[in-house]
Design an enzyme around this catalytic site. Structure first.
Site, PDB file in Angstrom:
ATOM      1  N   GLY A  34       0.832  -1.188   0.000  1.00 17.12           N
ATOM      2  CA  GLY A  34       0.000   0.000   0.000  1.00 17.12           C
ATOM      3  C   GLY A  34       0.863   1.234   0.000  1.00 17.12           C
ATOM      4  O   GLY A  34       2.063   1.175  -0.241  1.00 17.12           O
ATOM      5  N   THR A  35       0.253   2.382   0.305  1.00 18.47           N
ATOM      6  CA  THR A  35       0.993   3.632   0.250  1.00 18.47           C
ATOM      7  C   THR A  35       1.985   3.742   1.385  1.00 18.47           C
ATOM      8  O   THR A  35       3.002   4.411   1.255  1.00 18.47           O
ATOM      9  CB  THR A  35       0.019   4.823   0.320  1.00 18.47           C
ATOM     10  OG1 THR A  35      -0.699   4.765   1.540  1.00 18.47           O
ATOM     11  CG2 THR A  35      -0.946   4.784  -0.836  1.00 18.47           C
ATOM     12  N   PHE A  36       1.705   3.117   2.519  1.00 23.80           N
ATOM     13  CA  PHE A  36       2.597   3.258   3.667  1.00 23.80           C
ATOM     14  C   PHE A  36       3.791   2.329   3.566  1.00 23.80           C
ATOM     15  O   PHE A  36       4.866   2.624   4.051  1.00 23.80           O
ATOM     16  CB  PHE A  36       1.825   2.988   4.961  1.00 23.80           C
ATOM     17  CG  PHE A  36       2.630   3.244   6.198  1.00 23.80           C
ATOM     18  CD1 PHE A  36       2.864   4.544   6.622  1.00 23.80           C
ATOM     19  CD2 PHE A  36       3.159   2.208   6.937  1.00 23.80           C
ATOM     20  CE1 PHE A  36       3.612   4.794   7.758  1.00 23.80           C
ATOM     21  CE2 PHE A  36       3.904   2.447   8.071  1.00 23.80           C
ATOM     22  CZ  PHE A  36       4.126   3.749   8.484  1.00 23.80           C
ATOM     23  N   GLU A  38       5.312  -1.944   2.115  1.00 27.78           N
ATOM     24  CA  GLU A  38       5.077  -3.306   1.659  1.00 27.78           C
ATOM     25  C   GLU A  38       5.322  -4.250   2.830  1.00 27.78           C
ATOM     26  O   GLU A  38       6.163  -3.984   3.681  1.00 27.78           O
ATOM     27  CB  GLU A  38       6.013  -3.634   0.494  1.00 27.78           C
ATOM     28  CG  GLU A  38       5.818  -2.727  -0.709  1.00 27.78           C
ATOM     29  CD  GLU A  38       6.904  -2.920  -1.751  1.00 27.78           C
ATOM     30  OE1 GLU A  38       7.964  -3.470  -1.384  1.00 27.78           O
ATOM     31  OE2 GLU A  38       6.697  -2.532  -2.904  1.00 27.78           O
ATOM     32  N   ASP A 155      -7.676   5.291  15.239  1.00 28.72           N
ATOM     33  CA  ASP A 155      -7.983   4.620  13.967  1.00 28.72           C
ATOM     34  C   ASP A 155      -8.522   3.222  14.251  1.00 28.72           C
ATOM     35  O   ASP A 155      -8.057   2.233  13.682  1.00 28.72           O
ATOM     36  CB  ASP A 155      -6.754   4.553  13.071  1.00 28.72           C
ATOM     37  CG  ASP A 155      -7.125   4.226  11.620  1.00 28.72           C
ATOM     38  OD1 ASP A 155      -8.293   4.458  11.247  1.00 28.72           O
ATOM     39  OD2 ASP A 155      -6.261   3.744  10.872  1.00 28.72           O
TER      40      ASP A 155
END
Length: 544
Positions: A34-36, A38, A155
């Protein structure tokens, strides 16, 4: 006390060992991306244990190490609890090639076979009520520990709850977590009152409480408890119970389920910044009892306490653990008695989605997120790091924000009530598999100025009035950063509140949202404080 004493722990072992070389791990496969970062499954060569390696991506290397990763590392190294994810160590990969000047960093976690979101997507998995109670007790124990040590998670969602095949549930993903300044929750007193402002750019939309949707800055640990209520209902239904496709639609779904806000059930709601120009949302009692009628009165009672509109009266984790729901048959199962399932990480879930029946369309909306090649995939064109730090927004963006404000105040009440209730009136209503296939709704994008009610930048008269009404200094907004040494001023900025939505324990995905849903906060220079972390676990509720 000399400096040398800090080099050893109480047992005489080395306290600070530095980063392990990535060569100490054998890669077994990829779990997600993802963006944050692997995530890989790996085996530690020194002891043979299976671990998860979360690679930290450096999208803007000139900005230094990601502030969200720094926050998560610091908090996880201080926390110690059975139901909190453990950060074992950090690993570094140094490349000898000329093309790579900076090393790659990995966070090393114990391997967990599932996250709760993945289990719920598996068509072969069906939770018994005893199993749900077991997971809920562990979740509440973890939050009791966090809130007791003055930590907000910010979150809370099913994708951030990891579950092992031994039945242990752990809270993960602390990229948005931070200490809070107020006293910890006390039995019978809810979450208390906040004394300062915090950023509203937190919590994934489907799990976001109404006070955050209405832009309350002085929130408490009650925002995490709302997320617990959403997860609780999700375990019964097998799908998110409040899957809004915009902030407006999210509020509609909430008010359809638990009732519209009034001065009786949510005192002060009309004074919140997000309600400017809104006189009422109609008068509906909600249908939570009807939606969850198959779960029995005790489950409905606990859900009602967790999903209270009034954040001041929302139950805290201490009192939730004492709820009669956990002492009525069927009693909670022991973690070791729970069944084991096949692994359910991001790549495994793609197979599960193909087995699900056809469902309604995915949520609509703008798209903001990182594409596979690292670029911004957004309907509004490219988006750079400089833009995310710019305190000004264009007149076009302000105009669109005003349209969103008008939607709150001018949309016919019957229309939004009818649309919001359609998702909830049928207990057997299915959500689109694309809700998850496209990723959960995003954490808020990089901060931009909120423009629902004003075209002016920074502090407006409305902001000043809001601060005065709630007794706080202007501009006292959340900007917690880890207390690291050095004079780098960029580390004093709150840049990492929501650049991505993590899709689970170790990884995250690109998401779709409108960047007008969120507000711009003004960073301050507040430093962190390390609370007294001690594990206090009461296993009394488990069946003996």
């Amino acid at each position: 006390m000399g400096i040398a004493s800090l080099e050893r722990d109480t047992k005489g072992g080395t306290r600070f060992t530095g980063c392990t070389s990535i060569r100490e791990f054998e890669f077994l496969g990829k779990l997600g991306e993802g963006t944050f970062g692997e995530v890989y499954k790996a085996r530690a060569k020194r002891d043979g244990s299976i671990v998860a390696l979360k690679k930290i991506l450096m999208h803007n290397e000139r900005d230094g190490f990601p502030i969200t990763a720094l926050r998560e590392i610091k908090l996880l190294k201080m926390l110690s609890h059975t139901n909190i994810m453990q950060l074992r160590e950090m690993a570094v990969e140094r490349s000898k090639g000329e093309g790579r000047k900076k090393p790659s960093m990995y966070m090393v976690f114990p391997y967990m076979e599932h996250d709760l979101s993945g289990l719920l997507e598996n068509p072969e998995v069906h939770f018994s009520e005893a199993q749900i109670k077991c997971y809920m007790i562990q979740l509440l124990e973890g939050l009791k520990y966090l809130h007791g040590n003055c930590i907000l998670h910010r979150d809370m969602k099913a994708a951030n709850l990891l579950i092992s095949n031994q039945g242990i549930l752990q809270i993960a993903d602390f990229g948005l977590a931070r200490p809070f300044d107020e006293a910890p929750p006390q039995p019978g007193k809810g979450a208390g009152e906040a004394k300062r402002d915090y950023t509203t750019l937190v919590v994934t939309r489907w799990y976001r409480p109404p006070e955050l949707l209405l832009q309350l800055r002085r929130y408490t640990s009650a925002i995490d408890m709302w997320g617990v209520g959403c997860v609780f209902g999700e375990m019964f239904k097998g799908k998110p119970i409040l899957a809004g496709n915009s902030d407006l639609n999210q509020a509609q779904l909430i008010f359809s389920l638990v009732g519209t806000p009034t001065e009786e059930n949510m005192p002060g709601w009309s004074s919140l910044p997000g309600c400017e120009g809104v006189k009422h949302f109609g008068n509906r009692p909600g249908n939570l009892a009807e939606v969850f009628k198959d779960q029995g009165p005790m489950a409905i009672s606990l859900l009602t306490e967790l999903l209270k509109l009034d954040w001041r009266k929302r139950v805290n984790a201490i009192d939730a653990l004492k709820h009669p729901y956990f002492s009525t048959p069927p009693l909670p199962a022991r973690p070791g008695d729970l069944p084991s399932f096949e692994d359910s990480h991001e790549l495994d879930r793609r197979r599960f989605r193909g087995q699900r029946a056809a469902m309604p369309p995915a949520p609509a909306g703008g798209s903001v997120g990182m594409s596979r090649n690292g670029g911004w995939s957004t309907n509004s064109g490219s988006r750079t790091g400089a833009e995310t730090r710019n305190p000004r927004i264009s007149s076009a963006a302000r105009s669109q924000g005003n349209q969103l404000r008008d939607a709150w105040s001018n949309e016919p009440q019957q229309a939004w009530q009818r649309r919001g209730n359609e998702e909830l009136k049928d207990p057997n209503h299915s959500f689109s598999s694309r809700h998850r296939d496209g990723g959960l709704p995003p954490k808020p994008p990089a901060p931009i100025q909120h423009s629902w009610a004003s075209g002016h930048s920074d502090k407006t008269g409305r902001d000043r009035g809001y601060g005065a009404r709630y007794g706080g200094p202007e501009g006292s907004v959340d900007s917690y950063v880890p207390n690291y040494g050095g004079s780098d001023r960029n580390r004093d900025r709150d840049q990492g509140t929501a650049i991505s939505d993590r899709r689970g324990s170790y990884y995250d995905k690109s998401h779709q949202t409108s960047k007008l849903d969120y507000s711009r906060e003004i960073p301050s220079r507040r430093r962190s404080r390390s609370p007294n972390y001690r594990e206090r676990v009461d296993r009394g509720p488990y069946r003996r």
